[in-house]
Enzyme design. Structure first.
Site, PDB file in Angstrom:
ATOM      1  N   ASN A 132      10.540 -31.005  23.328  1.00 35.54           N
ATOM      2  CA  ASN A 132       9.137 -31.347  23.538  1.00 35.54           C
ATOM      3  C   ASN A 132       8.805 -32.776  23.088  1.00 35.54           C
ATOM      4  OD1 ASN A 132       6.532 -30.780  24.292  1.00 35.54           O
ATOM      5  ND2 ASN A 132       6.068 -29.427  22.547  1.00 35.54           N
ATOM      6  N   ARG A 159       0.212 -13.539  15.335  1.00 36.25           N
ATOM      7  CA  ARG A 159       0.090 -14.740  14.503  1.00 36.25           C
ATOM      8  C   ARG A 159      -1.338 -15.221  14.614  1.00 36.25           C
ATOM      9  NH1 ARG A 159       2.796 -20.672  15.514  1.00 36.25           N
ATOM     10  NH2 ARG A 159       0.693 -21.252  16.118  1.00 36.25           N
ATOM     11  N   TYR A 187      -4.028 -28.389  14.673  1.00 39.92           N
ATOM     12  CA  TYR A 187      -2.903 -28.251  15.598  1.00 39.92           C
ATOM     13  C   TYR A 187      -2.754 -26.814  16.095  1.00 39.92           C
ATOM     14  CZ  TYR A 187       1.831 -28.116  17.344  1.00 39.92           C
ATOM     15  OH  TYR A 187       2.924 -27.930  18.135  1.00 39.92           O
ATOM     16  N   ASP A 242       1.326 -19.703  10.583  1.00 38.70           N
ATOM     17  CA  ASP A 242       2.165 -20.906  10.605  1.00 38.70           C
ATOM     18  C   ASP A 242       1.431 -22.032   9.874  1.00 38.70           C
ATOM     19  OD1 ASP A 242       3.853 -22.985  11.236  1.00 38.70           O
ATOM     20  OD2 ASP A 242       3.888 -22.579  13.399  1.00 38.70           O
ATOM     21  N   HIS A 265       2.799 -25.036   9.582  1.00 37.90           N
ATOM     22  CA  HIS A 265       3.230 -26.265  10.250  1.00 37.90           C
ATOM     23  C   HIS A 265       3.684 -27.376   9.302  1.00 37.90           C
ATOM     24  CE1 HIS A 265       2.583 -25.080  14.312  1.00 37.90           C
ATOM     25  NE2 HIS A 265       1.350 -24.697  14.076  1.00 37.90           N
ATOM     26  N   GLU A 283       4.974 -19.101   7.857  1.00 41.20           N
ATOM     27  CA  GLU A 283       5.956 -19.945   8.555  1.00 41.20           C
ATOM     28  C   GLU A 283       5.813 -21.408   8.158  1.00 41.20           C
ATOM     29  OE1 GLU A 283       5.774 -19.258  12.749  1.00 41.20           O
ATOM     30  OE2 GLU A 283       6.409 -21.292  13.248  1.00 41.20           O
ATOM     31  N   GLU A 316      12.295 -23.745  13.116  1.00 43.52           N
ATOM     32  CA  GLU A 316      12.155 -24.161  14.519  1.00 43.52           C
ATOM     33  C   GLU A 316      12.609 -25.598  14.755  1.00 43.52           C
ATOM     34  OE1 GLU A 316       7.874 -23.351  14.830  1.00 43.52           O
ATOM     35  OE2 GLU A 316       7.572 -25.488  15.121  1.00 43.52           O
ATOM     36  N   ARG A 329      14.259 -19.127  11.953  1.00 44.11           N
ATOM     37  CA  ARG A 329      13.547 -19.223  13.232  1.00 44.11           C
ATOM     38  C   ARG A 329      14.218 -20.144  14.240  1.00 44.11           C
ATOM     39  NH1 ARG A 329       9.121 -21.049  14.028  1.00 44.11           N
ATOM     40  NH2 ARG A 329       8.583 -19.550  15.621  1.00 44.11           N
ATOM     41  N   GLU A 367       9.089 -14.748  18.771  1.00 45.70           N
ATOM     42  CA  GLU A 367       7.799 -15.340  19.161  1.00 45.70           C
ATOM     43  C   GLU A 367       7.643 -15.258  20.678  1.00 45.70           C
ATOM     44  OE1 GLU A 367       7.384 -19.525  18.242  1.00 45.70           O
ATOM     45  OE2 GLU A 367       5.224 -19.479  18.614  1.00 45.70           O
ATOM     46  N   TRP A 373       3.874 -32.584   9.520  1.00 47.81           N
ATOM     47  CA  TRP A 373       3.321 -31.408  10.203  1.00 47.81           C
ATOM     48  C   TRP A 373       4.449 -30.631  10.811  1.00 47.81           C
ATOM     49  CZ3 TRP A 373       3.793 -29.994  15.258  1.00 47.81           C
ATOM     50  CH2 TRP A 373       4.269 -30.973  16.141  1.00 47.81           C
TER      51      TRP A 373
END
Ligand code: GCO
Ligand code: MG
Length: 403
Positions: free
Chosen positions: A37, A147, A159, A211, A213, A237, A263, A284, A340, A403
């Site tokens: 991404n 979540r 976010y 989360d 982040h 998370e 992640e 994750r 997820e 973040w």
């Protein structure tokens, strides 16, 4: 079964995706997700310029050897760009092997360990009442795990929390990232009340996740973990930035709230200490950013030894190819935790025809040979790449923040 073609397909059906498609001399094809991404073209180039030429003529059945060749053979190992490219090759080779064997991929990696894959859905509300409304709607749809995120009073944007009830899509099209302002103090004062409201309205009979982040320090994360213990979170998370694995020791000393991380990890070396010191409860990492099915299974096997369960990342920037692959892993590994799930848009789904399915809070992997997902190249060609970035996060005084 030699590879005769390796094609990199970049498309933007509502968001950018990069896909590798391999073809063998006996006419089999395999696909792998290569989407990173906000940095999509770096992986496309890594594949096109450096990896695809090496694949032509290679025996497609040699999955492990190809993985090692691209990892050890490159000299420059690891990192998100490299590992995403390696993952795409690996995933496509598993797809081909499944088709050659006439079996869904999960059968080649041990068969079913469970009947279906439990997923968590996303409730993102600009306000607490909006978040509660979304929790209610997910529970009505049969989700057993949710979540919950919400806008923080005093912060203009948070976010992953759309202000206009649009679906969750953090990457914003444009030639530079949007900037948002963050205050940990405002967040910490607000967020336990959000979970109190959720439990008060809907009870404890479903899993609640959140989360953070990567935005807290270890001691702030410890405070949050302690404060939310009464609400029985399934996990908290990404409480802190992920580079310093020792940083998680401090959180662990103070709270029994389960911790989920991974992640942004790409290899076993990013998380081996977290796992072997039992500093986390869920890992994750996912197929596309974790080196493919081959490497992810290695990470999950290590995790199993240390009572760490899986909880693969599955936001919409991981394409249906990645989700299809994830489900084969999820259904097979002994230490599966949760997956997820954020449904892709109709446009995305039309470009990536697939046969996994959702019902009653569960996902079922495809029963077709291989992964059970493909890319419709003609449809993909209708959606050219659009530059898009994840936002940048600053504190109220202008300092750039994690973040
Ligand atoms: C999640 C994530 C996403 C990521 C995004 C990055 O838990 O789903 O945090 O929101 O930030 O997938 O590309
Ligand atoms: Mg996350």
């Amino acid at each position: 079964m030699n590879i005769v073609e390796a094609k990199v397909i970049v498309t933007c059906p509502d968001r950018n995706f990069v896909t590798l498609k391999l073809t063998t001399d006996d006419g089999l094809t395999g696909v792998g997700d290569a989407t990173l991404n906000g940095r999509e073209l770096a992986v496309a180039s890594y594949l096109k310029d450096h990896v695809c030429p090496l694949l032509i003529g290679r025996d497609a059945s040699r999955i492990e050897d190809t993985w090692q060749y691209l990892h050890k053979g490159a000299y420059w190992r690891r990192g998100p760009v490299t590992m995403t490219a390696v993952a795409a090759v690996d995933t496509a080779l598993w797809d081909i092997k499944g088709k050659a064997a006439g079996m869904p991929v999960y059968q080649l990696i041990g068969g079913r360990s469970r009947d279906a894959v439990t997923v968590y859905g996303h409730a993102n509300g600009a306000t607490v009442p909006e978040a509660l409304e979304q929790v209610g709607s997910l529970l009505d749809q049969g989700y057993r795990a949710v979540r919950v995120q919400a806008g923080v009073p005093g912060l203009e944007k948070v976010y992953g929390v759309p202000t206009d009830r649009a679906p969750y899509e953090p990457a914003v099209a444009g030639d530079r990232p949007e900037e948002a302002t963050w205050s940990t103090a405002k967040y910490l004062n607000f967020v336990p009340g959000l979970f109190a409201a959720v439990r008060e309205r809907f009870g404890h009979d479903f899993h609640l996740l959140h989360d953070a982040h990567h935005r807290l320090t270890p001691i702030e994360a410890a405070r949050l973990g302690k404060a939310v213990e009464p609400y029985g979170l399934f996990w908290l998370e990404d409480p802190i930035s992920e580079e310093l694995q020792e940083g998680f020791r401090l959180i662990r000393r103070h709270t029994t709230t389960p911790i989920a991380v991974g992640e942004v990890y790409n290899s076993i070396w990013d998380c081996h200490q977290l796992i072997t010191e039992q500093l986390i409860d869920y890992i994750r990492m996912d197929v596309v950013h974790g080196g493919g099915i081959t490497h992810l299974r290695r990470v999950f096997d290590l995790a199993d030894l240390y009572h760490v369960r899986t909880g693969s990342h599955g936001a919409t920037d991981l394409s249906p190819v990645c989700l299809a692959a994830a489900l084969h892993v999820d259904i097979a590994v002994p230490n599966f935790g949760i997956q997820e799930y954020m449904p892709h848009t109709e446009t995305t789904n039309a470009v990536f025809p697939h046969s996994y399915r959702f019902a009653d809070g569960l996902l079922y992997p495809s029963e077709e040979p291989g992964l059970g997902v493909d890319i419709d190249e003609e449809a993909a060609a209708e959606y050219p790449y659009r530059q898009a970035y994840l936002p940048v996060n600053r504190l109220e005084d202008g300092s750039l923040h994690d973040w």
